[in-house]
Design an enzyme around this catalytic site. Structure first.
Site, PDB file in Angstrom:
ATOM      1  N   ARG A  65       0.736  -1.466   0.109  1.00  0.00           N
ATOM      2  CA  ARG A  65       0.089   0.159   0.054  1.00  0.00           C
ATOM      3  C   ARG A  65       1.171   1.166  -0.007  1.00  0.00           C
ATOM      4  O   ARG A  65       1.705   1.550   0.846  1.00  0.00           O
ATOM      5  CB  ARG A  65      -0.999  -0.032   1.252  1.00  0.00           C
ATOM      6  CG  ARG A  65      -2.388   0.932   1.044  1.00  0.00           C
ATOM      7  CD  ARG A  65      -2.989   0.907   2.333  1.00  0.00           C
ATOM      8  NE  ARG A  65      -2.032   2.185   3.252  1.00  0.00           N
ATOM      9  CZ  ARG A  65      -2.225   2.328   4.421  1.00  0.00           C
ATOM     10  NH1 ARG A  65      -2.601   1.534   5.113  1.00  0.00           N
ATOM     11  NH2 ARG A  65      -1.401   3.126   4.798  1.00  0.00           N
ATOM     12  N   HIS A 124      -4.267   4.798   3.654  1.00  0.00           N
ATOM     13  CA  HIS A 124      -5.512   3.751   3.888  1.00  0.00           C
ATOM     14  C   HIS A 124      -6.490   4.389   3.530  1.00  0.00           C
ATOM     15  O   HIS A 124      -7.290   3.695   2.516  1.00  0.00           O
ATOM     16  CB  HIS A 124      -5.563   3.680   5.503  1.00  0.00           C
ATOM     17  CG  HIS A 124      -6.883   2.847   5.649  1.00  0.00           C
ATOM     18  ND1 HIS A 124      -6.867   1.436   5.531  1.00  0.00           N
ATOM     19  CD2 HIS A 124      -8.025   3.135   6.136  1.00  0.00           C
ATOM     20  CE1 HIS A 124      -8.125   1.153   5.811  1.00  0.00           C
ATOM     21  NE2 HIS A 124      -8.634   2.079   6.152  1.00  0.00           N
ATOM     22  N   TYR A 152       3.781   6.433  10.329  1.00  0.00           N
ATOM     23  CA  TYR A 152       4.010   4.924  10.168  1.00  0.00           C
ATOM     24  C   TYR A 152       4.637   4.255   9.179  1.00  0.00           C
ATOM     25  O   TYR A 152       5.385   3.189   9.013  1.00  0.00           O
ATOM     26  CB  TYR A 152       3.005   4.031  10.916  1.00  0.00           C
ATOM     27  CG  TYR A 152       1.928   4.110   9.717  1.00  0.00           C
ATOM     28  CD1 TYR A 152       1.689   3.087   8.729  1.00  0.00           C
ATOM     29  CD2 TYR A 152       0.495   5.014  10.032  1.00  0.00           C
ATOM     30  CE1 TYR A 152       0.769   3.192   7.830  1.00  0.00           C
ATOM     31  CE2 TYR A 152      -0.439   5.041   9.069  1.00  0.00           C
ATOM     32  CZ  TYR A 152      -0.304   3.911   8.038  1.00  0.00           C
ATOM     33  OH  TYR A 152      -1.555   4.171   7.012  1.00  0.00           O
TER      34      TYR A 152
END
Ligand SMILES: Cc1ncc(C[n+]2csc(CCOP(=O)(O)OP(=O)(O)O)c2C)c(N)n1
Ligand SMILES: [Mg+2]
Length: 355
Positions: free
Chosen positions: A255, A259, A268
Site C-alpha cells: 500500500r 489507507h 508509520y
C-alpha cells in the site's frame, strides 16, 4: 482424514523487468485479450486517481484509495465468467466498472447517495463490504448455494491481510473447505491494516500458510503482476468448477497510498519503500510489457487513458446531476414499526436541512 494440501509460498510472476528477468506469456490470451486487460487496468487507475481529486474538491466523501492494487483486481476479474459473482471490500469499490456498473453509480456510493446502490443480481457484484471480512461467509454461502442448485457459478471474495485475523474469515474459510464451495478467497496482502503491519497481524511466515489449516491450496502471487494474478485465478476458478472446492490466493502488493483520504501514513510508513514500490507500479509494468511484446504503442496507450478520463468526467457530472435524496430515506429502512416520535424527528430534519 483429508489430505493436507501444501501451500505454495514462492511468489508467482509472469512479467519480467525488461532486463535480467525475462518476460513470460500466458497461454490462451489473444492480443485483443491483452489489450482488453490493459483497458481495465487504466480504467481502474483513472477512477482511483480522479476520485482522490474529487475528494479534495469536496465532491465525494472519504475514499479508500487502491492505487497500485489495480492488477490484482483486473487480473482476477478477467479469469471469471460473466455469471460468476464478485464480493468486493471497500478497497475494490470500483471493481463493478469491469462488469458494466457505471462510474456515476460508484461515485454516487462514495457520495452517500442512493443512486450509488445497485441490484447485485444485475451485475453479479455484491454490495461493497465495509466491515472487515463479514462478506467472506456471504461469498462462501452464495457459492455453496450455487453448487447445491447446480448453477455452475463461482464466487470470488476480496479482502485484505488484516481480514485474515477476523473471526468471519475463519468461519468462511472453514465452511468453504468443508463444503468444497466453489469460491476463490483472494487476499490482497498490501502489508498494512491501516497502521498495523502484517508482521503484527500474524506470526505465520506467509498468509498462504493459513490455507493448509482449512484444507485448501494456497497460492502466493505477485499482486502487481496482472498476468500472474490472472493465471492463478484462472486455475482456482477451474478447480472450483471441477468440484474441487476453494482456493486461497495471496496477492502480494504494497500500500503506497494512505489507507484512505482520512489517513496520515507519514506517522508509520517507510517512505523509501513507498518510493521503490511506486516506481514499480502495476499499470506501468504491464504497459512496458505490452510495448516490449509489440502489442501496444505509446499512442494507443494515450488514447485508452483519454477514454478513461472521459468516462470519469461523464461519471462525476452524472453523479452530481442527481437530485438530492429525500431526507426521509434516513428512516425508511430503519424501523418495521416506526416509533411515534419519528414524524416529529423527520419534520425537524426537514426544517434544519430544508429538504
Ligand atoms: C469488523 C471491522 N472492524 C474494524 C474495522 C475498521 N477498519 C477499517 S479498515 C481496517 C483495516 C483493514 O485492513 P486489511 O484487511 O488489511 O484491508 P486494507 O484496508 O489494507 O485493504 C480496519 C480495522 C472495520 N471496518 N470492520
Ligand atoms: Mg491490508
Amino acid at each position: 482424514m483429508s489430505r493436507v494440501l501444501p501451500a505454495e509460498t514462492e511468489l508467482r510472476r509472469v512479467i519480467g523487468d525488461g532486463e535480467a528477468v525475462p518476460d513470460g506469456q500466458i497461454e490462451g490470451l489473444s492480443f485483443d485479450d491483452l489489450i482488453a486487460l490493459y483497458r481495465d487496468l487504466v480504467l481502474l487507475r483513472t477512477y482511483d486517481e480522479r476520485s482522490v481529486v474529487y475528494h479534495r474538491q469536496g465532491r465525494i466523501g472519504t475514499y479508500a484509495i487502491y492505487w497500485g492494487h489495480e492488477a490484482m483486481q483486473a487480473g482476477s476479474v478477467f479469469a471469471l465468467e460473466d455469471r460468476d459473482w464478485i464480493f468486493p471490500s471497500y478497497r475494490e469499490s470500483a471493481i463493478g466498472l469491469l462488469r458494466g456498473i457505471s462510474a456515476s453509480t460508484i461515485l454516487g456510493w462514495w457520495r452517500g447517495h442512493p443512486s450509488g446502490w445497485w441490484s447485485p443480481a444485475d451485475f453479479r457484484v455484491a454490495s461493497i463490504s465495509v466491515p472487515i471480512a463479514t462478506h467472506v461467509p456471504h461469498a462462501v454461502g452464495f457459492a455453496w448455494g450455487s453448487k447445491l442448485k447446480s448453477e455452475d457459478r463461482v464466487a470470488i471474495v476480496y479482502f485484505g491481510d488484516g481480514a485474515t485475523s477476523e473471526g468471519s474469515f475463519h468461519e468462511g474459510a472453514t465452511f468453504a473447505g468443508v463444503m468444497k464451495a466453489p469460491v476463490v478467497l483472494l487476499c490482497n496482502n498490501n502489508q498494512w491494516a491501516i497502521s498495523t503491519p502484517v508482521s503484527k497481524q500474524t506470526a505465520a511466515e506467509s498468509l498462504t500458510d493459513k490455507a493448509v489449516g482449512y484444507g485448501m491450496p494456497g497460492v502466493r502471487v505477485d499482486g502487481g503482476d496482472v498476468l500472474a494474478v490472472y493465471e492463478a485465478t484462472r486455475e482456482a476458478v477451474e478447480r472450483a468448477r471441477a468440484g474441487e472446492g476453494p482456493t486461497f490466493i495471496e496477492a502480494v502488493t504494497y500500500r503506497t497510498a494512505p489507507h484512505g483520504t482520512a489517513d496520515d501514513p507519514s506517522l508509520y510508513i517507510d517512505e523509501e519503500r513507498v518510493a521503490e514500490e511506486r516506481a514499480n507500479e502495476c499499470v506501468g509494468r504491464y504497459e512496458r510489457y505490452l510495448i516490449r511484446l509489440g502489442v501496444l504503442t505509446e499512442e494507443a496507450a494515450g488514447g485508452i487513458r483519454q477514454e478513461a478520463l472521459e468516462v470519469m468526467r461523464a461519471g462525476i457530472a452524472a453523479a452530481e446531476a442527481e437530485p438530492p435524496a429525500d431526507v426521509s430515506l434516513v428512516f425508511d429502512h430503519a424501523y418495521a414499526d416506526p416509533p411515534p416520535t419519528q414524524a416529529y424527528d423527520l419534520a425537524e430534519l426537514r426544517r434544519i436541512l430544508g429538504g
